[in-house]
Design an enzyme around this catalytic site. Structure first.
Site, PDB file in Angstrom:
ATOM      1  N   HIS A 178       0.821  -1.193   0.000  1.00  8.64           N
ATOM      2  CA  HIS A 178       0.000   0.000   0.000  1.00  8.64           C
ATOM      3  C   HIS A 178       0.864   1.256   0.000  1.00  8.64           C
ATOM      4  O   HIS A 178       0.645   2.181  -0.785  1.00  8.64           O
ATOM      5  CB  HIS A 178      -0.909  -0.015   1.226  1.00  8.64           C
ATOM      6  CG  HIS A 178      -1.918   1.070   1.220  1.00  8.64           C
ATOM      7  ND1 HIS A 178      -3.024   1.014   0.423  1.00  8.64           N
ATOM      8  CD2 HIS A 178      -1.963   2.251   1.871  1.00  8.64           C
ATOM      9  CE1 HIS A 178      -3.723   2.123   0.588  1.00  8.64           C
ATOM     10  NE2 HIS A 178      -3.099   2.888   1.463  1.00  8.64           N
ATOM     11  N   ASN A 205      25.908 -23.141  -6.451  1.00 11.05           N
ATOM     12  CA  ASN A 205      26.700 -24.352  -6.542  1.00 11.05           C
ATOM     13  C   ASN A 205      26.189 -25.407  -5.561  1.00 11.05           C
ATOM     14  O   ASN A 205      26.028 -26.574  -5.911  1.00 11.05           O
ATOM     15  CB  ASN A 205      28.162 -24.016  -6.257  1.00 11.05           C
ATOM     16  CG  ASN A 205      29.045 -25.233  -6.320  1.00 11.05           C
ATOM     17  OD1 ASN A 205      29.249 -25.793  -7.377  1.00 11.05           O
ATOM     18  ND2 ASN A 205      29.526 -25.649  -5.167  1.00 11.05           N
ATOM     19  N   GLU A 227      -2.290  -5.590  -4.378  1.00 11.20           N
ATOM     20  CA  GLU A 227      -2.973  -5.244  -3.145  1.00 11.20           C
ATOM     21  C   GLU A 227      -4.360  -5.887  -3.108  1.00 11.20           C
ATOM     22  O   GLU A 227      -4.778  -6.413  -2.079  1.00 11.20           O
ATOM     23  CB  GLU A 227      -3.091  -3.730  -3.118  1.00 11.20           C
ATOM     24  CG  GLU A 227      -3.015  -3.104  -1.767  1.00 11.20           C
ATOM     25  CD  GLU A 227      -3.202  -1.617  -1.898  1.00 11.20           C
ATOM     26  OE1 GLU A 227      -2.248  -0.955  -2.330  1.00 11.20           O
ATOM     27  OE2 GLU A 227      -4.300  -1.122  -1.622  1.00 11.20           O
TER      28      GLU A 227
END
Lengths: 687, 155
Positions: free
Chosen positions: A46, A422, A68
């Site tokens: 918001h 990795n 939202e």
């Protein structure tokens, strides 16, 4: 509006909010029932929406608005949290991040968000959650009824606002909803709003307004607006005061009773949770307890927040540079004082040294930031990678509050990303493999940071397959990194460290996750260029531990100054074990290598003059030699020098881009007398 | 020098090496210093004399005579260090003497003839004839290639 001056602030805050979105979304994924987390995300989204709309970044505002809506639906239990929905929300956050980065890079922050927006719209409409929708709809209907009954206070309050109202009630303040209606022919609505606000703020505190302040300022409302006011005055005097503002048509002041609001909210939540109980009875209780716990944690955290100001990092850099100059002059003063033997001067210099030492600590501390700033992007990365790789992986982060110099932080991100990729790609096995080996299905990767002495350690541990000795050796032989003879005698640790050698990549299948040929040697060289080390410990079948050791700060270090053929060289104290003066007769020969017996260890001797190709004044005539014992990891070496000068704090300077890599020299410094001294890179001297 | 089209002259610093005069644009020159104490840097090509402390900045020093493979001589009072600033680094160049600053008409700059003394031709961007003087314009980017990996073949 002139927005340029706010741009930096906007960028900083947007990043913070996006980060908090990410964190809370991850949390939400683990506790899908915890609606308090949704609230957090919602709040961040918001704020972001408001800021971006003010700054004129429509695409960001658009996307956050849709996000939202979805979050709103989630917290009102209209839709249920699923991995699919979270994926979309994550993607939205990704988009937002990209747009913010684009703005930072000078772009317009525009991006085609229509596709994502339509997906979000569909989710909001409940398309993906068909089964749950019928139950949710009834709940929603119940909710609506509940909200409809108390007609008077029309606004919705979130928990924070309720707390504020409740607390102020305890202090004798009453909360009012003041609805002001302006005349239809009002010309300067914003001005009137401003006047109303001014009056209200004189008599109390405005904590909320609908529409919000920005919309009010932009006259983006009809005739009516409502504010929530905390005050000690009564209804009559408030409305009388507001009415004094011209062009105000009507004022309505309604008291807000926290209890009733809370009850209403509770009713809502109960309705919502009832549904959850029906669906997942067992999960409910712990989740709720956790919610309570987390909420209390959150509130204590808020009350402890310190007062801070934002300082541009460039200014800190300038401060640091100025201080470095001061350190150089301090060195100079010290050397003058020792020559003059004036007690007053000595005392003053000593005091100055102490004070500047304190100053140095403070400046260095100011530049320290928690490694969290690097670590916090990893959970999302791990989540995404694990999904891409079809593995189940849990990332644990320990010690994210550990602080490091900003320059180190800036550099350490990429190597860590590489190491984590990795570990995920080559370390942790697929779920099927893990079960076959009798391990838990979900792999664990632990990222740990901690201080130790003048160093910071960052460790990455996985419980995966570990380094396969045969495969690594075979590969190293194939690539010509080692020879057959040396292969047989290598310890497991040495073998493990081979994967850091350049031109080495053990992945049999080249994936786009890791193993693009550059491999871990880049990680190694980056870390070494920061003055750090990396070591690997690995047990085949049980996992690997990558340990990265980093200096706390890069710019000011303690060194031992030594003399070599009339030139002064500096050896970092962090590498030095001790200094010794040995008899020439104690030097032994082992395979053309001069060695000494140092406290029971055979330590090879390195004659720095030979290394640096200086004319050797030959062995000192008095039959003694000055040796500095240095270490790299567990290996030792004795550096033969002409003489020791002493210990000093110096400012590390680079040799510049022209001399990019000089063998065994890591940089230079300026001594008290204005001369340049070179800094010896002990790492390069020990193989 | 194509980037200078549009201007009629180019202000240049003229300096001397052995018996020849050389020139380089004044834009790249940060300053001219007298000789100061130089700290040797080991394991670098012989033409890298070392580094100096130039007002707090560690600056590498290159002996142009050695860079061009000319005979070396003892330093004296006439020797100067010309500090030049290229793309991303600064380097000091030791020259026999810094003579003056002149405006060189662009028209008078000619491509280098096939043979110009002993200086390697890749270091030269052109030659200028002014009255009776012959100036050699230097291509500094070539003269000052960063030393990436200092290996023995550069000696």
């Amino acid at each position: 509006m002139e927005t340029n001056q706010y741009l930096e602030m906007f960028l900083d805050e947007s990043k913070e909010h996006l980060q908090s979105c990410n964190e809370h979304l991850l949390e939400l994924e683990n506790n899908p029932q915890d609606l308090a987390i949704v609230n957090e995300v919602f709040r961040s989204a918001h704020t972001l929406k408001g800021m971006s709309a003010t700054m004129g970044y429509e695409d960001i505002a658009d996307l956050t608005h849709k996000m939202e809506n979805v979050l709103d639906a989630i917290r009102n239990s209209k839709i249920e949290v699923t991995t699919e929905i979270l994926d979309v929300v994550f993607k939205a956050v990704d988009y937002l991040e990209e747009m913010v980065l684009d703005i930072e890079a000078g772009g317009t922050g525009k991006k085609d968000v229509s596709e994502l927006v339509s997906i979000l719209n569909r989710i909001e409409a409940g398309e993906h959650v068909a089964e749950a929708s019928s139950a949710a709809e009834t709940a929603a209907a119940v909710l609506e009824e509940a909200t409809d009954i108390p007609a008077a206070p029309a606004m919705d309050y979130d928990e924070f606002e309720l707390t504020v109202i409740g607390q102020s009630a305890e202090q004798g303040f009453t909360a009012y909803e003041v609805t002001v209606e302006l005349r239809e022919d009002c010309l300067l609505k914003a001005a009137r709003v401003f006047m109303v606000f001014e009056i209200l703020e004189k008599s109390g505190e405005v904590i909320k307004s609908i529409p919000n302040v920005e919309q009010l300022e932009n006259e983006d409302f009809d005739e009516k607006f409502t504010v929530v006011l905390l005050t000690k005055e009564d209804v009559g005097s408030i409305s009388a005061k507001v009415m004094k503002v011209s062009e105000v048509e009507h004022v309505q002041v309604l008291p807000i009773y926290v209890e009733s609001l809370k009850e209403e909210k509770r009713a809502k939540e109960e309705n919502a949770s009832k549904l959850i109980v029906e669906e997942a009875e067992t999960k409910q209780k712990p989740a709720k307890e956790e919610t309570a716990k987390q909420q209390s944690k959150r509130s204590t955290a808020a009350s402890h927040s310190n007062k801070t100001i934002r300082v541009n990092i460039d200014r800190l850099d300038v401060l640091m540079n100025l201080f470095e100059e001061l350190v150089i002059d301090r060195g100079r003063l010290q050397s003058i004082a020792t020559e003059l033997h004036n007690p007053d001067l000595n005392e003053t210099v000593e005091r100055m040294t102490r004070v500047s030492g304190d100053l140095q600590n403070i400046i260095l501390n100011m530049r320290m930031i928690p490694v969290e700033t690097v670590f916090n992007r990893f959970p999302k990365m791990v989540r995404q990678l694990a999904r891409d790789l079809d593995k189940k992986i849990k990332l644990e982060i320990i010690g994210a509050e550990t602080e490091l110099d900003r320059t180190v932080i800036d550099e350490i991100g990429d190597p860590l990303v590489h190491l984590i990729r990795n570990a995920l790609d080559h370390g942790v096995e697929s779920p099927a493999e893990r079960i076959a080996k009798g391990k838990p299905e979900e792999g664990t990767v632990t990222l740990r940071a901690y201080h130790s002495g003048n160093h910071v350690f960052i460790e990455l541990e996985d419980d995966g397959a570990g380094v396969n000795r045969e495969r690594v050796l075979a590969k190293a032989l194939e690539r010509g990194i080692i020879t057959e003879e040396s292969a047989a005698t290598m310890t497991d640790k040495q073998v493990a460290e081979l994967i850091l050698a350049s031109g080495f990549s053990t992945a049999e299948k080249i994936t786009d996750v890791s193993g693009r040929g550059v491999g871990l040697d880049v990680v190694k060289s980056t870390i070494e260029s920061l003055g750090g080390y990396i070591t690997i410990d690995s047990k085949e079948g049980q996992g690997s531990l990558f340990q990265v050791q980093l200096p706390l700060t890069l710019s000011i270090i303690s060194v031992m100054l030594v003399e070599l053929d009339k030139d002064i060289y500096a050896i970092p104290l962090s590498s030095i074990i001790e200094t010794a003066i040995i008899q020439t007769s104690d030097i032994m020969n082992a395979h053309n290598q001069k060695v000494i017996d140092f406290r029971g260890n055979i330590v090879p001797l390195v004659n720095l003059k030979d290394i640096f190709e200086m004319e050797d004044g030959d062995v000192r005539s008095d039959g003694f030699q000055s040796v500095v014992i240095v270490r790299k990891g567990e290996k030792l070496a004795g550096l033969v020098v002409d003489s020791f000068i002493g210990q000093q704090e110096i400012v590390l300077k680079s040799l510049g881009n022209y001399l990019q890599s000089v063998f065994a020299i890591s940089g230079a410094t300026i001594l008290g007398n204005g001369q340049v001294a070179l800094i010896v890179d002990c790492n390069a001297l020990i193989k | 020098m194509p980037e200078l089209v549009g201007q009629d002259t180019v202000k240049s610093i003229v300096f001397q090496l052995l018996d020849k005069e050389y020139a380089m644009e004044v834009d790249v020159v940060e300053g001219i210093e007298k000789l100061m104490s130089i700290t040797r840097v080991p394991k670098t090509p012989s033409y890298v004399k070392g580094v100096i402390n130039l007002r707090g900045v560690v600056t590498p020093i290159v002996d142009l005579r050695e860079r061009f493979g000319l005979e070396t001589k003892e330093m004296d009072d006439n020797n100067r260090i010309i500090i030049v600033s290229l793309q991303d680094f600064e380097v000091g160049l030791i020259v026999d003497a810094a003579n003056d600053v002149i405006d060189i008409p662009l028209r008078s700059i000619e491509p280098q003839p096939e043979v110009v003394g002993s200086v390697e031709s890749e270091f030269i961007s052109g030659v200028v004839k002014l009255d009776k003087r012959l100036l050699v314009m230097l291509n500094l980017d070539k003269v000052l290639q960063p030393l990436k990996r200092v290996s023995s073949d550069e000696y």
